[in-house]
Design a protein around this motif. Structure first.
Motif, PDB file in Angstrom:
ATOM      1  N   VAL A   1     -10.555   9.947  -2.397  1.00 53.94           N
ATOM      2  CA  VAL A   1     -10.799  10.172  -3.848  1.00 53.94           C
ATOM      3  C   VAL A   1     -10.432   9.108  -4.765  1.00 53.94           C
ATOM      4  N   VAL A   2      -9.209   8.704  -4.431  1.00 54.51           N
ATOM      5  CA  VAL A   2      -8.774   7.620  -5.590  1.00 54.51           C
ATOM      6  C   VAL A   2      -9.330   6.576  -5.628  1.00 54.51           C
ATOM      7  N   TYR A   3      -9.734   5.948  -4.151  1.00 53.46           N
ATOM      8  CA  TYR A   3     -10.451   4.732  -3.975  1.00 53.46           C
ATOM      9  C   TYR A   3     -11.994   4.766  -4.532  1.00 53.46           C
ATOM     10  N   GLU A   4     -12.673   5.776  -4.112  1.00 53.84           N
ATOM     11  CA  GLU A   4     -14.111   5.912  -4.946  1.00 53.84           C
ATOM     12  C   GLU A   4     -13.837   5.863  -6.430  1.00 53.84           C
ATOM     13  N   SER A   5     -12.798   6.407  -7.134  1.00 56.31           N
ATOM     14  CA  SER A   5     -12.903   6.493  -8.493  1.00 56.31           C
ATOM     15  C   SER A   5     -12.421   4.995  -8.982  1.00 56.31           C
ATOM     16  N   LEU A   6     -11.682   4.386  -8.284  1.00 59.72           N
ATOM     17  CA  LEU A   6     -11.127   3.106  -8.782  1.00 59.72           C
ATOM     18  C   LEU A   6     -12.337   1.897  -8.461  1.00 59.72           C
ATOM     19  N   THR A   7     -13.273   2.238  -7.574  1.00 56.96           N
ATOM     20  CA  THR A   7     -14.399   1.302  -7.321  1.00 56.96           C
ATOM     21  C   THR A   7     -15.622   1.834  -7.933  1.00 56.96           C
ATOM     22  N   GLY A   8     -15.855   2.700  -8.555  1.00 57.63           N
ATOM     23  CA  GLY A   8     -16.937   3.148  -8.978  1.00 57.63           C
ATOM     24  C   GLY A   8     -17.245   2.435 -10.659  1.00 57.63           C
ATOM     25  N   TYR A   9     -18.226   2.799 -11.068  1.00 58.03           N
ATOM     26  CA  TYR A   9     -18.844   2.205 -12.382  1.00 58.03           C
ATOM     27  C   TYR A   9     -17.754   2.358 -13.373  1.00 58.03           C
ATOM     28  N   GLY A  10     -17.653   1.621 -14.254  1.00 56.82           N
ATOM     29  CA  GLY A  10     -16.745   1.736 -15.422  1.00 56.82           C
ATOM     30  C   GLY A  10     -16.629   0.408 -16.377  1.00 56.82           C
ATOM     31  N   PRO A  11     -16.229   0.687 -17.528  1.00 54.91           N
ATOM     32  CA  PRO A  11     -16.055  -0.549 -18.361  1.00 54.91           C
ATOM     33  C   PRO A  11     -15.084  -1.854 -18.207  1.00 54.91           C
ATOM     34  N   TRP A  12     -14.170  -1.658 -17.119  1.00 56.68           N
ATOM     35  CA  TRP A  12     -12.911  -2.452 -17.191  1.00 56.68           C
ATOM     36  C   TRP A  12     -13.507  -3.581 -16.183  1.00 56.68           C
ATOM     37  N   GLU A  13     -12.430  -4.533 -16.152  1.00 55.93           N
ATOM     38  CA  GLU A  13     -12.386  -5.842 -15.403  1.00 55.93           C
ATOM     39  C   GLU A  13     -12.320  -5.769 -13.955  1.00 55.93           C
ATOM     40  N   MET A  14     -12.862  -6.146 -12.886  1.00 52.79           N
ATOM     41  CA  MET A  14     -12.657  -5.928 -11.516  1.00 52.79           C
ATOM     42  C   MET A  14     -11.441  -6.512 -10.966  1.00 52.79           C
TER      43      MET A  14
ATOM     44  N   GLY B   1       0.777  -1.352  -0.083  1.00 52.89           N
ATOM     45  CA  GLY B   1       0.008   0.077   0.217  1.00 52.89           C
ATOM     46  C   GLY B   1       0.818   1.140   0.054  1.00 52.89           C
ATOM     47  N   GLU B   2       0.205   2.210  -0.294  1.00 56.55           N
ATOM     48  CA  GLU B   2       1.009   3.747  -0.326  1.00 56.55           C
ATOM     49  C   GLU B   2       0.089   4.480   0.481  1.00 56.55           C
ATOM     50  N   LEU B   3       0.942   5.245   1.472  1.00 56.45           N
ATOM     51  CA  LEU B   3       0.320   6.211   2.499  1.00 56.45           C
ATOM     52  C   LEU B   3       0.183   7.485   1.689  1.00 56.45           C
ATOM     53  N   MET B   4      -1.291   7.991   1.698  1.00 50.09           N
ATOM     54  CA  MET B   4      -1.551   9.009   1.013  1.00 50.09           C
ATOM     55  C   MET B   4      -2.195   9.907   2.060  1.00 50.09           C
ATOM     56  N   GLU B   5      -2.419  11.224   1.381  1.00 51.32           N
ATOM     57  CA  GLU B   5      -3.192  12.199   2.143  1.00 51.32           C
ATOM     58  C   GLU B   5      -4.674  11.693   2.385  1.00 51.32           C
TER      59      GLU B   5
ATOM     60  N   ALA C   1       6.532   8.155   9.894  1.00 48.01           N
ATOM     61  CA  ALA C   1       6.185   6.729  10.581  1.00 48.01           C
ATOM     62  C   ALA C   1       5.437   5.971   9.427  1.00 48.01           C
ATOM     63  N   GLY C   2       5.016   6.500   8.505  1.00 54.66           N
ATOM     64  CA  GLY C   2       4.052   5.630   7.514  1.00 54.66           C
ATOM     65  C   GLY C   2       3.034   5.142   8.321  1.00 54.66           C
ATOM     66  N   ALA C   3       2.196   6.360   9.042  1.00 55.80           N
ATOM     67  CA  ALA C   3       1.260   5.893  10.050  1.00 55.80           C
ATOM     68  C   ALA C   3       0.017   6.304   9.647  1.00 55.80           C
ATOM     69  N   VAL C   4      -1.216   5.612   9.831  1.00 54.81           N
ATOM     70  CA  VAL C   4      -2.526   5.875   9.324  1.00 54.81           C
ATOM     71  C   VAL C   4      -2.797   6.876  10.727  1.00 54.81           C
TER      72      VAL C   4
ATOM     73  N   SER D   1      -4.111   7.935   5.037  1.00 55.50           N
ATOM     74  CA  SER D   1      -4.730   6.807   4.967  1.00 55.50           C
ATOM     75  C   SER D   1      -3.738   5.876   3.978  1.00 55.50           C
ATOM     76  N   TYR D   2      -4.080   4.508   4.148  1.00 60.02           N
ATOM     77  CA  TYR D   2      -3.216   3.679   3.232  1.00 60.02           C
ATOM     78  C   TYR D   2      -4.104   3.262   2.175  1.00 60.02           C
ATOM     79  N   LEU D   3      -3.562   3.083   0.855  1.00 61.63           N
ATOM     80  CA  LEU D   3      -4.365   2.726  -0.299  1.00 61.63           C
ATOM     81  C   LEU D   3      -3.540   1.588  -1.029  1.00 61.63           C
ATOM     82  N   CYS D   4      -4.115   0.504  -1.156  1.00 63.77           N
ATOM     83  CA  CYS D   4      -3.485  -0.583  -1.892  1.00 63.77           C
ATOM     84  C   CYS D   4      -4.186  -0.791  -3.290  1.00 63.77           C
ATOM     85  N   VAL D   5      -3.455  -0.897  -4.175  1.00 60.15           N
ATOM     86  CA  VAL D   5      -4.012  -0.841  -5.605  1.00 60.15           C
ATOM     87  C   VAL D   5      -3.437  -2.096  -6.546  1.00 60.15           C
ATOM     88  N   GLU D   6      -4.253  -3.245  -6.701  1.00 58.17           N
ATOM     89  CA  GLU D   6      -3.653  -4.246  -7.545  1.00 58.17           C
ATOM     90  C   GLU D   6      -3.449  -3.580  -8.856  1.00 58.17           C
ATOM     91  N   PRO D   7      -2.287  -3.768  -9.651  1.00 59.87           N
ATOM     92  CA  PRO D   7      -1.904  -3.151 -10.873  1.00 59.87           C
ATOM     93  C   PRO D   7      -3.167  -3.530 -11.889  1.00 59.87           C
TER      94      PRO D   7
END
Length: 704
Positions: free
Chosen positions: A106-119, A96-100, A568-571, A576-582
């Motif tokens: 925002v990124v998580y919502e965008s990646l889990t919203g509706y779209g044409p790609w494979e899950m 995972g990557e520590l992000m603001e 510290a790399g702390a939540v 927050s931490y965001l993990c994204v499978e390529p």
């Protein structure tokens, strides 16, 4: 797309649900209502350098018919901070990557919203509240499992040679798995879970379910949070008090030589410093002596009286019960000193000899010559090998000609290996256990402090059982006295004494960075000091994370919080931490957030004070008795057999100086032309039983 704060804000419902419960437990919600279940909850813990690092792996399975999202409220171990996260794809892990925090949502919502790609699986780990995190992961496809892992760091709590921490163990939902925990500590360290010893690396099931047969109560026991007197005054809470629903894990701590300490300081954005200081005292500060020879030196003066002598005997018996492999003798001192038993005897024989009624050897008499008692005790121990102990017990009412130098000279004959304690004893009626208070400012304190021991005031007691705890402090040192923390820019409220086996924990915000901390103290008479420099690794790898383990984070602004979390790399509230499978993109089965789907001092110690009067003049004002006349009459009668007559006129052949304290003669001086006459007179004067009218402390010059 919804506002970027939706991921946190929509979880408030779940938080409220958790807070409403008596004991805190994780809560699992499926966004679309599919039957999501947790199939594994595995915890691997490594304990080192005062930190428990927990790697938690959790696997979820979808038993439904359509993809769904895991919404998990995670109850953290007490004091834990999340410092890492990753998810597992089909064949490998993705870090995972520590992000603001807002950006991550925002990124998580965008990646889990509706779209044409494979899950594919993204996951987010975010701050919910102090002590709780939120974990979302999407999608978990029907008939498949998804695995997430997060890392927690927990500063251990030290008590009596063990490092302790907690882990949530109450599992209220049937959909959640019971946690299985394995612990690896320092080499050969023993491990206990809820008081039961387990093997190193052995995995044990921690959890209990409230509908089980009476097992849930084991995690709701308030008794484990009781504090003793020291903790109530000097600790922010009990040494270790896991919250409801928490299991207790203990790991044998590495050996400590008197004190172990760790100090770190982290520079926060804005110029302030986050400071962490941990101090652990050895459970056993010094070992008790083995096969020691012990001599009790007991005040046999009239001022101490029968009750004082009897209490001293009971205190001696209590000491012998705590050190049964030693040999014992008792010396009683008045204006001279005498042995009570005549030999050093085993503890059982000593106890048997001393528990009967007091015989003539223990009757009170005139004189308080502590130095004579110490001289005889030293001669008894002079040729002994191994540990030697002298415990002097007195009312501390001394003759004016006494000096501590006399006692020091008297003790020289004892040789090496000697420890001396001097106690002022104020006996009680047996209704309360005795208390012992160290008194370094007592007039007699230089004697024991010069011989490895302590001076102390012992009050109450009266019976052997009532003196056991006080005597324990004389067998071996139980605390570090005169405890001082120095060279800190902030004034820390340090206790005057740190008991063995206890710990101090300080986390605070400072304006400047102290380069080191100095710890000073006394173990009995042995002085020690320890310089603790800033530990750079600890300062940068651990300390910033600890900003988020308590409410101290509210003391700094968001910029400072962000600097600590990033280091510290702390939540945190800011990260927050965001993990994204390529390859993750909005998918054909994505969540429609817009529709609402997925809402988230001699005598100074104490007993009596007194002053001196002029020779032959009473201290008392008003119509007090003529003490000089009374004493002259008693002295004349006592020495009649020496002089052959009653007292002569002033300027006679015998000049006498007498010092009294209440009904006791504490010092006698005789000047006579005839040495034999002088010796006879002195012996006779020591035998006087003063008239009850005598009060206070006085000196008299008589010519007989």
């Amino acid at each position: 797309m919804k506002d970027a704060k939706n991921v946190v804000a929509a979880l408030a419902t779940v938080v409220a649900l958790v807070c409403a419960r008596q004991a805190r437990a994780d809560v699992l919600v499926s966004t679309r209502g599919e039957p999501l279940v947790e199939t594994a909850h595995v915890v691997d813990v490594e304990v080192a350098d005062g930190i428990a690092t927990m790697v938690v792996e959790r696997t979820f399975e979808n038993k439904g018919s359509s993809p769904d999202q895991v919404e998990l409220e995670i109850v953290l171990p007490d004091g834990a901070v999340a410092t890492g996260m990753r998810i597992k794809g089909q064949n490998e892990w993705y870090g995972g990557e520590l992000m603001e925090a807002q950006m991550a949502s925002v990124v998580y919502e965008s990646l889990t919203g509706y779209g044409p790609w494979e899950m594919k699986d993204p996951a987010i780990l975010f701050w919910s509240d102090l002590g709780t995190l939120g974990l979302w992961m999407f999608p978990v496809n029907p008939g498949t499992r998804s695995t997430v892992e997060y890392t927690l760091v927990v500063p251990v709590q030290y008590r009596d040679g063990k490092n302790a921490f907690s882990y949530p163990a109450l599992v209220e939902q049937s959909e959640l798995a019971l946690p299985g925990l394995a612990v690896v500590g320092p080499k050969k360290a023993k491990v206990w879970v809820d008081g039961k010893k387990i093997g190193k690396g052995q995995r044990v099931s921690l959890g209990t379910r409230p509908w089980g047969e009476g097992t849930a109560d084991s995690y709701e026991d308030d008794d484990q949070c009781e504090m003793d007197e020291w903790e109530e005054e000097w600790s922010p809470g009990p040494a270790f008090c896991p919250g409801d629903g928490m299991a207790t894990v203990e790991v044998q701590a590495p050996p400590i030589d008197t004190v172990s300490a760790r100090y770190g300081a982290f520079a926060l954005a804005g110029g302030a410093w986050l400071v962490r200081l941990e101090i652990d005292a050895a459970k056993v500060l010094r070992l008790a002596p083995v096969k020691a020879d012990v001599v009790f030196v007991v005040d046999g003066s009239r001022s101490f009286g029968e009750s004082g002598i009897a209490a001293a005997v009971e205190l001696a018996r209590a000491y012998a019960a705590l050190l049964p492999d030693a040999r014992y003798e008792m010396v009683i001192f008045r204006h001279g000193a005498a042995r009570v038993l005549g030999d050093l005897v085993e503890a059982d024989a000593f106890d048997e000899a001393m528990k009967g009624p007091a015989g003539p050897a223990l009757e009170p008499g005139n004189g308080s010559h502590l130095d004579e008692g110490l001289r005889l005790a030293a001669s008894i121990l002079a040729k002994r090998k191994g540990p030697k102990r002298i415990v002097a017990i007195t009312d501390s009412i001394m003759r004016s000609s006494y000096s501590n130098e006399l006692s020091d000279l008297a003790l020289e004959a004892a040789g090496e290996g000697l420890v001396v304690h001097v106690l002022e004893l104020v006996p009680g009626d047996g209704g309360y256990d005795a208390t012992l208070e160290r008194m370094d400012d007592h007039d007699l304190a230089p004697v024991p402090l010069g011989h490895g021991g302590i001076a102390a005031l012992v009050t109450d007691g009266g019976r052997k059982d009532g003196y056991l705890e006080a005597a324990r402090e004389l067998v071996r040192p139980l605390r570090i006295d005169g405890f001082v923390l120095g060279n800190l820019e902030m004034d820390l409220d340090a206790p005057p004494a740190l008991p063995g086996g206890r710990a101090l924990r300080y986390t605070f915000i400072a304006d400047t960075e102290p380069q080191f901390v100095k710890i000073e103290g006394l173990v009995w008479a042995e002085r020690f000091d320890l310089i603790v420099p800033v530990d750079q690794d600890y300062s940068y790898e651990v300390v910033p994370a600890l900003l988020f383990s308590s409410e101290i984070f509210w003391e700094v602004d968001e910029k400072a919080q962000m600097s600590a979390a990033a280091a510290a790399g702390a939540v945190s509230p800011m990260t927050s931490y965001l993990c994204v499978e390529p390859g993750v993109r909005p998918s054909i089965e994505g969540i429609d957030y817009g529709s609402g789907e997925g809402t988230l001092g001699v005598g100074s110690m104490g007993s009596i004070g007194y002053g001196y009067g002029a020779a032959g003049i009473s201290m008392q004002a008003g119509s007090q008795p003529d003490y000089a006349a009374v004493l002259s009459g008693q002295a004349g009668a006592a020495i009649a057999h020496c002089t052959g007559s009653q007292p002569q006129d002033a300027g006679g052949s015998v000049e006498i100086e007498i010092e009294t304290t209440w009904r006791e003669i504490v010092d006698v001086g005789v000047r006579a032309d005839d040495p034999a006459l002088g010796a006879c007179v002195e012996a006779a004067l020591w035998g006087i039983d003063l008239d009850p009218v005598f009060e206070g402390k006085q000196r008299f010059d008589l010519a007989m």
